[in-house]
Design a protein around this motif. Structure first.
Motif, PDB file in Angstrom:
ATOM      1  N   ASN A 120       0.814  -1.215   0.000  1.00 37.61           N
ATOM      2  CA  ASN A 120       0.000   0.000   0.000  1.00 37.61           C
ATOM      3  C   ASN A 120       0.845   1.261   0.000  1.00 37.61           C
ATOM      4  OD1 ASN A 120      -2.355  -1.483   0.021  1.00 37.61           O
ATOM      5  ND2 ASN A 120      -2.604  -1.403   2.248  1.00 37.61           N
ATOM      6  N   SER A 157      -4.825  -0.420   8.425  1.00 37.31           N
ATOM      7  CA  SER A 157      -4.382  -0.264   7.044  1.00 37.31           C
ATOM      8  C   SER A 157      -4.477   1.164   6.573  1.00 37.31           C
ATOM      9  CB  SER A 157      -5.223  -1.173   6.131  1.00 37.31           C
ATOM     10  OG  SER A 157      -5.040  -2.531   6.497  1.00 37.31           O
ATOM     11  N   SER A 161      -1.743   3.749   4.294  1.00 34.80           N
ATOM     12  CA  SER A 161      -2.103   3.268   2.962  1.00 34.80           C
ATOM     13  C   SER A 161      -1.814   4.327   1.919  1.00 34.80           C
ATOM     14  CB  SER A 161      -3.593   2.892   2.928  1.00 34.80           C
ATOM     15  OG  SER A 161      -4.381   4.027   3.200  1.00 34.80           O
TER      16      SER A 161
END
Length: 799
Positions: A120, A157, A161
């Motif tokens: 990511n 995340s 990201s």
């Protein structure tokens, strides 16, 4: 009278001082103190906190974690852990997951989350452990762990990201990427300040997503054979580098083609087939076994194997004794091509400086060491004897989507990742995996919207070749072409107009007919005057100038001969008047309409690259008399009619390139040369002509030359596959000549070749030809490339 306990000064000694009650939080007294009602109301006791699960740290050896890390990082996420990164992760898991890392699957969740965050954040396919990127990811994971488990609360995340339109946050989002580019330098909607979910009027213009990348601006990458990945060259480039850089130039070319060849299906062995081959042979002798994969033999391994057949991959070269030799990283050997046939027959040129596949037999000379550079026999020297070639062919080409690991698009337009170099940012505009999906989505939206109101649309690139400004007819042709496009609505004019050299007929300042620097500047002043008559084009179009060998300053030293590649742009000394014309046109538009325009003139290098929507589209522009140089230096084979009956057993290399060398039959015919029908596959025979046209027709001959030129260049994956004595190359900038991965389109401006537009392995190759073709007075010829259909067509107009 003062008592004994009263100190002097009226202050009580600390020993006898009564303790003061603390300040009460509730000033309201009890209503019934006689019945022992407490002064403060009784509060319910707090529930005891659940005990945190204890973690017993252990010392986890990296070798124990290696199988699980391989399944998670490599098999699942297509990433490769270095030994230092594996050591770092093993220490982290041993400390925070403890002895339960295997039984409860705690380590697998940590590995999976670390791999997701690495991808990511735009990390490369190689995960190193020396920098701060992986350490920052593990710190973020540590803050979201409890009892050795990663809390899946949806916020982990998002902390780091890679999201378009998101600013830099803490953690690895703002750290340097392994490919040498920071995240904020990556080409995407975040870099341009545009949100992913909303479009403004500026984002609907395809020219908003256009970028010109010069040869000296793109990242310098080298292929690491051990890690099987590209790395950024850390040393600064130089025009006078160390002599070892010259060796690296050819070594890098060989390594690229070698790894590309090994990933071809014809060179891969099926593990299932090999495991069952013996069983099939015992079951029935009539069952046909699987076709064996082709194997490459290093030249040094030919020693002691006389009379055996081999397939070699090497560089064609001429030895100091005048013999044709084949060289690879292990040695060199004399090549005998008296019996050799090219593959395909009359379908490609082979010149010294090219990397080729040679199939044949080794013949050892027992007494003589064989001709060579130093007479040595073994690794690092010339192998004694000679290699009798039966067939010579180019290495199979590889499509762009295969190189980048794109195996298709999902229903939502997102890209499905496969094996390849999708995480490598080859041009500094963002990698395919990081920005490709969003950019392709944007490309469909913008180009579709730009073409709804017109059959042609905004997404067009006009390419003018051999713009010789010292020719009086050239300015007339330019005015005619600009008048055609200026008559269209302003929002439908082409987004790019490319002027490709040579910009003068003779080398500047070498006593030629084009004069010196003063005359050269006057030619551009005349061009600026002609461009000023079409302010609409100057306000809404980007003009790109690609120089040739006759343009300054390299032509002052080469006197019209081949200059070193890549060559720099035209000096600013000659471009001031044209830049002033663009500034005047933009200022007038701002004053009249109140709307800012940003037409511009870009003086680029040769070759130069034009990217649209980041990695979605790449167009390469290259000016060179390449077809004439190929004809002059090509190796001549024995004529086919003088050859005896062919032996089908001595041409196994045909199938190695048969499936990968057919041109795409997806382009509709426009005229006799602007066609792209299926051609003969890479077989050793003379291509049969079309039934509807005679063999000696001009269109058939021109089309054959075009396909031969395109196949030669794209199979090599290099714009200048010649010895440095024939075409000099700047050693530290040779990466700008690489065609790997294949571009979306390639413009080969060669005045000696016919005008054409053909597609080969998904790459659309065009030659606009001269702007004023010889023998056709009053005719202007140019090429028009449509970014929406990714196809070009030849256009003509009379002036």
């Amino acid at each position: 009278m003062d008592g004994p306990n009263v100190p002097v000064g009226g202050r009580t000694a600390p020993l006898f001082r009564t303790a003061q009650k603390p300040l009460e939080s509730n000033p309201i007294p009890s209503s019934s103190p006689a019945f022992s009602t407490p002064i403060h109301p009784i509060r319910a006791p707090k529930p005891p906190e659940p005990p945190k699960p204890s973690i017993l740290p252990i010392l986890l050896p990296p070798a124990t974690l290696r199988p699980l890390a391989f399944r998670t990082f490599t098999k699942k996420h297509n990433l490769t852990l270095t030994s230092s990164a594996l050591q770092l992760i093993a220490t982290f898991i041993g400390k925070h997951c403890g002895s339960r890392w295997r039984e409860e699957g705690l380590a697998e969740k940590v590995l999976d989350e670390a791999a997701k965050q690495w991808k990511n954040n735009g990390g490369g396919v190689i995960v190193p452990g020396e920098g701060e990127e992986l350490k920052n990811i593990l710190r973020i994971i540590e803050g979201s762990m409890s009892g050795g488990k990663v809390l899946q609360n949806g916020g982990l995340s998002r902390q780091s990201s890679f999201a378009f339109g998101a600013g830099d946050g803490d953690g690895v989002a703002s750290e340097a990427r392994p490919d040498g580019l920071r995240r904020e330098e990556s080409f995407g909607m975040s870099a341009l300040g545009v949100d992913d979910d909303e479009e403004t009027d500026g984002t609907k213009d395809p020219r908003r997503w256009l970028r010109v990348v010069g040869a000296f601006e793109q990242p310098r990458l080298t292929y690491n054979v051990n890690q099987k990945h590209f790395e950024v060259v850390g040393a600064a480039p130089s025009l006078l580098p160390d002599p070892s850089h010259k060796t690296h130039l050819f070594r890098h070319r060989y390594n690229l083609i070698h790894q590309r060849l090994l990933r071809n299906e014809s060179f891969q062995t099926s593990s299932v087939a090999s495991a069952r081959t013996s069983a099939l042979q015992r079951t029935s002798s009539t069952i046909a076994t699987q076709q064996q994969a082709y194997k490459l033999t290093p030249i040094a391994n030919l020693l002691g194997r006389t009379g055996s057949s081999h397939l070699l991959l090497g560089l064609l070269a001429i030895s100091p004794t005048g013999m044709l030799t084949l060289n690879d990283l292990t040695g060199s050997i004399t090549l005998d091509i008296q019996l050799a046939r090219p593959v395909p027959e009359d379908g490609v040129w082979f010149t010294p400086g090219m990397i080729v596949l040679v199939d044949g037999m080794y013949e050892e000379e027992g007494t003589a060491a064989g001709p060579g550079l130093d007479g040595n026999r073994g690794v690092g020297g010339t192998v004694g004897g000679k290699f009798i070639a039966y067939s010579v062919g180019g290495p199979p080409c590889e499509r762009r989507d295969v190189t980048l690991g794109v195996i298709g698009e999902g229903k939502d337009g997102s890209l499905k990742a496969g094996g390849g170099f999708g995480w490598v940012d080859f041009l500094g505009v963002g990698s395919e995996r990081a920005a490709g999906s969003a950019m392709r989505k944007l490309e469909k939206s913008v180009l579709r919207g730009a073409s709804e109101s017109s059959a042609e649309g905004r997404g067009r690139i006009v390419i003018l070749g051999e713009v010789e400004l010292d020719n009086a007819r050239t300015l007339q042709a330019i005015k005619k072409i600009l008048a055609i496009y200026a008559a269209e609505p302003a929002d439908q004019t082409p987004m790019v107009v490319v002027f490709m050299g040579n910009l003068v007929r003779y080398a500047v300042m070498t006593g030629g007919g084009s004069g010196g620097s003063i005359e050269y500047k006057e030619y551009f002043d005349s061009l600026a005057s002609a461009l000023s008559d079409y302010p609409t084009m100057l306000q809404n179009t980007t003009f790109v100038f690609v120089p040739g060998d006759n343009d300054p300053w390299p032509s002052a030293f080469s006197a019209g001969a081949a200059t070193a590649l890549p060559r720099s742009s035209v000096p600013e000394l000659f471009t001031s008047r044209i830049k002033r014309a663009f500034a005047t046109a933009n200022a007038e538009a701002d004053k009249a309409n109140g709307k800012k325009t940003d037409g511009e003139a870009i003086w680029s290098t040769n070759p130069t690259r034009l990217t649209m929507f980041g990695p979605a589209q790449e167009v390469v522009f290259f000016r060179d008399d390449i077809s004439g140089r190929l004809r002059r230096n090509a190796v001549r084979f024995r004529p086919l009619e003088e050859e005896a009956a062919p032996n089908p057993d001595v041409q196994p290399s045909e199938d190695a390139s048969r499936d990968s060398n057919a041109m795409d039959p997806d382009q509709a015919p426009n005229d006799s040369m602007d066609v792209d029908e299926a051609v003969e596959t890479a077989e050793s025979h003379i291509p049969a002509p079309k039934a509807k046209e005679p063999t000696n027709s001009a269109g058939s001959v021109d089309l054959h030359i075009a396909r031969k030129l395109v196949k030669t260049i794209l199979d090599q994956g290099y714009l200048s596959p010649f010895p440095l004595s024939d075409r000099p190359v700047l050693w530290d900038h040779a990466g700008a000549l690489q065609l790997y991965p294949l571009p979306t389109a390639l413009v080969l401006m060669d005045p000696e070749a016919p005008s054409f537009a053909v597609t080969y392995e998904g790459c659309h190759v065009m030659n606009p030809g001269s702007l004023t073709p010889q023998g056709r007075r009053g005719v202007a010829q140019w090429m028009e490339y449509d970014a929406r259909t990714r196809r070009g067509k030849t256009r003509e107009a009379r002036y």
